[in-house]
Design a protein around this motif. Structure first.
Motif, PDB file in Angstrom:
ATOM      1  N   GLN A   1       1.835 -18.256  -8.319  1.00  0.00           N
ATOM      2  CA  GLN A   1       2.823 -17.795  -9.310  1.00  0.00           C
ATOM      3  C   GLN A   1       4.085 -17.292  -8.623  1.00  0.00           C
ATOM      4  OE1 GLN A   1      -0.601 -15.594 -10.783  1.00  0.00           O
ATOM      5  NE2 GLN A   1       0.372 -15.644 -12.785  1.00  0.00           N
ATOM      6  N   MET A   2       3.939 -16.797  -7.403  1.00  0.00           N
ATOM      7  CA  MET A   2       5.121 -16.282  -6.689  1.00  0.00           C
ATOM      8  C   MET A   2       5.102 -16.788  -5.248  1.00  0.00           C
ATOM      9  SD  MET A   2       6.055 -12.292  -6.189  1.00  0.00           S
ATOM     10  CE  MET A   2       7.594 -11.756  -5.512  1.00  0.00           C
ATOM     11  N   LEU A   3       6.283 -17.230  -4.785  1.00  0.00           N
ATOM     12  CA  LEU A   3       6.444 -17.565  -3.370  1.00  0.00           C
ATOM     13  C   LEU A   3       7.221 -16.423  -2.746  1.00  0.00           C
ATOM     14  CD1 LEU A   3       7.464 -21.347  -3.437  1.00  0.00           C
ATOM     15  CD2 LEU A   3       5.192 -20.362  -3.075  1.00  0.00           C
ATOM     16  N   LEU A   4       6.627 -15.728  -1.810  1.00  0.00           N
ATOM     17  CA  LEU A   4       7.271 -14.556  -1.230  1.00  0.00           C
ATOM     18  C   LEU A   4       7.801 -14.917   0.154  1.00  0.00           C
ATOM     19  CD1 LEU A   4       5.957 -10.959  -1.440  1.00  0.00           C
ATOM     20  CD2 LEU A   4       6.798 -11.837   0.708  1.00  0.00           C
ATOM     21  N   SER A   5       9.131 -14.865   0.305  1.00  0.00           N
ATOM     22  CA  SER A   5       9.751 -15.246   1.569  1.00  0.00           C
ATOM     23  C   SER A   5       9.719 -14.054   2.527  1.00  0.00           C
ATOM     24  CB  SER A   5      11.197 -15.695   1.273  1.00  0.00           C
ATOM     25  OG  SER A   5      11.867 -15.848   2.483  1.00  0.00           O
ATOM     26  N   ASN A   6       9.123 -14.261   3.695  1.00  0.00           N
ATOM     27  CA  ASN A   6       9.020 -13.180   4.685  1.00  0.00           C
ATOM     28  C   ASN A   6       9.502 -13.670   6.050  1.00  0.00           C
ATOM     29  OD1 ASN A   6       8.326 -10.691   5.897  1.00  0.00           O
ATOM     30  ND2 ASN A   6       6.295 -11.472   6.451  1.00  0.00           N
ATOM     31  N   ASN A   7      10.802 -13.954   6.092  1.00  0.00           N
ATOM     32  CA  ASN A   7      11.388 -14.487   7.324  1.00  0.00           C
ATOM     33  C   ASN A   7      12.162 -13.441   8.118  1.00  0.00           C
ATOM     34  OD1 ASN A   7      10.694 -17.287   7.661  1.00  0.00           O
ATOM     35  ND2 ASN A   7      11.714 -17.626   5.700  1.00  0.00           N
ATOM     36  N   GLY A   8      11.995 -12.169   7.759  1.00  0.00           N
ATOM     37  CA  GLY A   8      12.640 -11.123   8.551  1.00  0.00           C
ATOM     38  C   GLY A   8      13.793 -10.426   7.846  1.00  0.00           C
ATOM     39  N   ASP A   9      14.146 -10.878   6.636  1.00  0.00           N
ATOM     40  CA  ASP A   9      15.203 -10.212   5.868  1.00  0.00           C
ATOM     41  C   ASP A   9      14.548  -9.084   5.063  1.00  0.00           C
ATOM     42  OD1 ASP A   9      16.973  -9.410   3.877  1.00  0.00           O
ATOM     43  OD2 ASP A   9      17.901 -11.384   3.701  1.00  0.00           O
TER      44      ASP A   9
ATOM     45  N   LYS B   1       0.844  -1.202   0.000  1.00  0.00           N
ATOM     46  CA  LYS B   1       0.000   0.000   0.000  1.00  0.00           C
ATOM     47  C   LYS B   1       0.881   1.256   0.000  1.00  0.00           C
ATOM     48  CE  LYS B   1      -3.699   2.403   0.165  1.00  0.00           C
ATOM     49  NZ  LYS B   1      -4.453   2.529  -1.069  1.00  0.00           N
ATOM     50  N   LEU B   2       1.973   1.208   0.775  1.00  0.00           N
ATOM     51  CA  LEU B   2       2.894   2.355   0.805  1.00  0.00           C
ATOM     52  C   LEU B   2       3.575   2.543  -0.548  1.00  0.00           C
ATOM     53  CD1 LEU B   2       4.670   1.851   4.265  1.00  0.00           C
ATOM     54  CD2 LEU B   2       3.009   3.639   3.658  1.00  0.00           C
ATOM     55  N   MET B   3       3.836   1.449  -1.233  1.00  0.00           N
ATOM     56  CA  MET B   3       4.572   1.531  -2.498  1.00  0.00           C
ATOM     57  C   MET B   3       3.649   1.878  -3.666  1.00  0.00           C
ATOM     58  SD  MET B   3       6.953  -1.800  -1.784  1.00  0.00           S
ATOM     59  CE  MET B   3       8.232  -1.747  -3.028  1.00  0.00           C
ATOM     60  N   LEU B   4       2.427   1.375  -3.639  1.00  0.00           N
ATOM     61  CA  LEU B   4       1.539   1.581  -4.787  1.00  0.00           C
ATOM     62  C   LEU B   4       0.518   2.704  -4.557  1.00  0.00           C
ATOM     63  CD1 LEU B   4       1.034  -2.155  -5.783  1.00  0.00           C
ATOM     64  CD2 LEU B   4       2.125  -0.413  -7.184  1.00  0.00           C
TER      65      LEU B   4
ATOM     66  N   THR C   1      11.968  -6.401   0.421  1.00  0.00           N
ATOM     67  CA  THR C   1      11.797  -5.215  -0.421  1.00  0.00           C
ATOM     68  C   THR C   1      11.985  -5.563  -1.898  1.00  0.00           C
ATOM     69  OG1 THR C   1      12.589  -3.848   1.390  1.00  0.00           O
ATOM     70  CG2 THR C   1      12.620  -2.843  -0.782  1.00  0.00           C
ATOM     71  N   GLN C   2      12.981  -6.401  -2.194  1.00  0.00           N
ATOM     72  CA  GLN C   2      13.214  -6.801  -3.601  1.00  0.00           C
ATOM     73  C   GLN C   2      11.992  -7.510  -4.172  1.00  0.00           C
ATOM     74  OE1 GLN C   2      16.727  -9.213  -3.309  1.00  0.00           O
ATOM     75  NE2 GLN C   2      18.112  -7.481  -3.548  1.00  0.00           N
ATOM     76  N   GLN C   3      11.422  -8.374  -3.371  1.00  0.00           N
ATOM     77  CA  GLN C   3      10.253  -9.137  -3.848  1.00  0.00           C
ATOM     78  C   GLN C   3       9.037  -8.220  -4.044  1.00  0.00           C
ATOM     79  OE1 GLN C   3      10.266 -13.344  -1.771  1.00  0.00           O
ATOM     80  NE2 GLN C   3      11.064 -11.826  -0.360  1.00  0.00           N
TER      81      GLN C   3
ATOM     82  N   GLU D   1       9.225  -5.069  -4.778  1.00  0.00           N
ATOM     83  CA  GLU D   1       9.487  -4.249  -5.968  1.00  0.00           C
ATOM     84  C   GLU D   1       9.121  -4.998  -7.259  1.00  0.00           C
ATOM     85  OE1 GLU D   1      12.901  -1.284  -4.135  1.00  0.00           O
ATOM     86  OE2 GLU D   1      13.547  -3.034  -5.303  1.00  0.00           O
ATOM     87  N   GLN D   2       9.375  -6.295  -7.257  1.00  0.00           N
ATOM     88  CA  GLN D   2       8.983  -7.108  -8.432  1.00  0.00           C
ATOM     89  C   GLN D   2       7.483  -7.019  -8.675  1.00  0.00           C
ATOM     90  OE1 GLN D   2       9.944 -11.319  -8.383  1.00  0.00           O
ATOM     91  NE2 GLN D   2      11.999 -10.867  -7.715  1.00  0.00           N
ATOM     92  N   ILE D   3       6.720  -7.111  -7.561  1.00  0.00           N
ATOM     93  CA  ILE D   3       5.257  -7.045  -7.680  1.00  0.00           C
ATOM     94  C   ILE D   3       4.841  -5.664  -8.191  1.00  0.00           C
ATOM     95  CG2 ILE D   3       3.093  -7.138  -6.380  1.00  0.00           C
ATOM     96  CD1 ILE D   3       4.407  -9.153  -4.488  1.00  0.00           C
ATOM     97  N   CYS D   4       5.472  -4.621  -7.639  1.00  0.00           N
ATOM     98  CA  CYS D   4       5.124  -3.254  -8.059  1.00  0.00           C
ATOM     99  C   CYS D   4       5.477  -3.023  -9.529  1.00  0.00           C
ATOM    100  CB  CYS D   4       5.837  -2.230  -7.183  1.00  0.00           C
ATOM    101  SG  CYS D   4       5.244  -2.260  -5.495  1.00  0.00           S
ATOM    102  N   ASP D   5       6.621  -3.563  -9.958  1.00  0.00           N
ATOM    103  CA  ASP D   5       7.013  -3.416 -11.371  1.00  0.00           C
ATOM    104  C   ASP D   5       5.942  -4.005 -12.279  1.00  0.00           C
ATOM    105  OD1 ASP D   5       9.311  -2.189 -10.648  1.00  0.00           O
ATOM    106  OD2 ASP D   5      10.640  -3.912 -10.992  1.00  0.00           O
ATOM    107  N   LEU D   6       5.435  -5.175 -11.897  1.00  0.00           N
ATOM    108  CA  LEU D   6       4.385  -5.803 -12.708  1.00  0.00           C
ATOM    109  C   LEU D   6       3.142  -4.909 -12.732  1.00  0.00           C
ATOM    110  CD1 LEU D   6       3.320  -8.295 -14.298  1.00  0.00           C
ATOM    111  CD2 LEU D   6       2.461  -9.161 -12.097  1.00  0.00           C
ATOM    112  N   ALA D   7       2.763  -4.395 -11.563  1.00  0.00           N
ATOM    113  CA  ALA D   7       1.572  -3.542 -11.497  1.00  0.00           C
ATOM    114  C   ALA D   7       1.749  -2.298 -12.359  1.00  0.00           C
ATOM    115  CB  ALA D   7       1.299  -3.155 -10.041  1.00  0.00           C
ATOM    116  N   PHE D   8       2.933  -1.655 -12.269  1.00  0.00           N
ATOM    117  CA  PHE D   8       3.146  -0.440 -13.056  1.00  0.00           C
ATOM    118  C   PHE D   8       3.187  -0.755 -14.554  1.00  0.00           C
ATOM    119  CE2 PHE D   8       4.975   1.377  -8.985  1.00  0.00           C
ATOM    120  CZ  PHE D   8       3.927   2.268  -8.797  1.00  0.00           C
ATOM    121  N   SER D   9       3.733  -1.902 -14.910  1.00  0.00           N
ATOM    122  CA  SER D   9       3.757  -2.253 -16.348  1.00  0.00           C
ATOM    123  C   SER D   9       2.334  -2.468 -16.862  1.00  0.00           C
ATOM    124  CB  SER D   9       4.639  -3.483 -16.601  1.00  0.00           C
ATOM    125  OG  SER D   9       4.014  -4.636 -16.105  1.00  0.00           O
TER     126      SER D   9
END
Ligand SMILES: Nc1ncnc2c1ncn2[C@@H]1O[C@H](COP(=O)(O)OP(=O)(O)OP(=O)(O)O)[C@@H](O)[C@H]1O
Ligand SMILES: C[C@@](O)(CCOP(=O)(O)O)CC(=O)O
Length: 187
Positions: free
Chosen positions: A158-166, A27-30, A171-173, A175-183
């Motif tokens: 389609q995507m496995l998003l790792s959220n183990n505290g790193d 939400k903060l990014m998009l 953030t990289q993952q 950004e990938q989602i946001c790139d798809l949304a913006f495209s």
């Protein structure tokens, strides 16, 4: 009447895997292009109405909802057996942004609804049991072994998003989602 979305991001994942956290970050990014939708919102509102409960408290993250979780799951199952798309339709009825984020898919029928109606990115938020425990998860009979927690165990997102505290990796993952949304928005 809902706006037709260019992309629907559908999140699923175990309790305390971080679905809401991921939703807040996206939400903060998009920002203004994103509508965050919860299938459990109309479920909790209808359940509260029929049982004389406080819908707002079922919707927040207090322990109030945990008292009713098992029965809400049972009640929701009954509704979905009669009409699997019921809560999907209600949750999206007023969405007025071009990108939707559904942050709590729980069953293959939820996934089927979105993938059959809209351009979709399905995302499974993953965290180890140890990390989920650190976030307050306690295994509960009738909840963690019920369809609402397990029905998507074998579903291939389609995507496995790792959220183990790193945070860098998260953030990289995101950004990938946001790139798809913006495209999609540029098309
Ligand atoms: N990457 C992260 N960094 C910091 N805190 C996090 C992160 N992911 C999750 N959390 C925290 O862990 C807790 C559980 O996360 P969250 O509520 O997002 O999980 P959930 O999958 O939505 O859980 P539930 O299904 O039980 O509602 C929250 O307090 C959240 O702020
Ligand atoms: C009843 C239910 O919607 C509760 C979801 O609560 P929450 O997403 O953990 O706040 C789960 C379900 O849909 O079976």
């Amino acid at each position: 009447m809902a706006l037709q979305p260019v992309l629907v991001i559908v999140l699923c994942g175990k309790r305390k895997s971080g679905k809401d956290h991921v939703a807040e970050r996206l939400k903060l990014m998009l920002k203004d292009v994103l509508a965050v939708l919860q299938l459990s919102k109309p479920l909790k509102e209808q359940y509260a109405k029929e049982h004389g409960l406080d819908a707002e408290r079922l919707l927040d993250s207090s322990s109030y909802k945990e008292t009713y979780r098992r029965d809400m799951i049972r009640w929701g199952e009954e509704r979905r057996d009669r009409d699997p798309a019921h809560f999907c339709r209600l949750a999206t009825a007023e969405a007025d942004k071009p990108v939707w984020l559904v942050c709590d898919a729980r069953r293959p029928t939820d996934m089927d609804y979105f993938t059959s109606h809209y351009p979709t990115l399905t995302v499974k938020v993953c965290a180890s049991e140890d990390v989920r425990k650190e976030r307050g998860w306690v295994w509960t009979d009738g909840v963690d072994n019920a369809p609402s927690e397990c029905a998507l165990d074998d579903y291939s997102c389609q995507m496995l998003l790792s959220n183990n505290g790193d945070n860098v990796m998260l953030t990289q993952q995101l950004e990938q989602i946001c790139d798809l949304a913006f495209s999609k928005l540029k098309l």
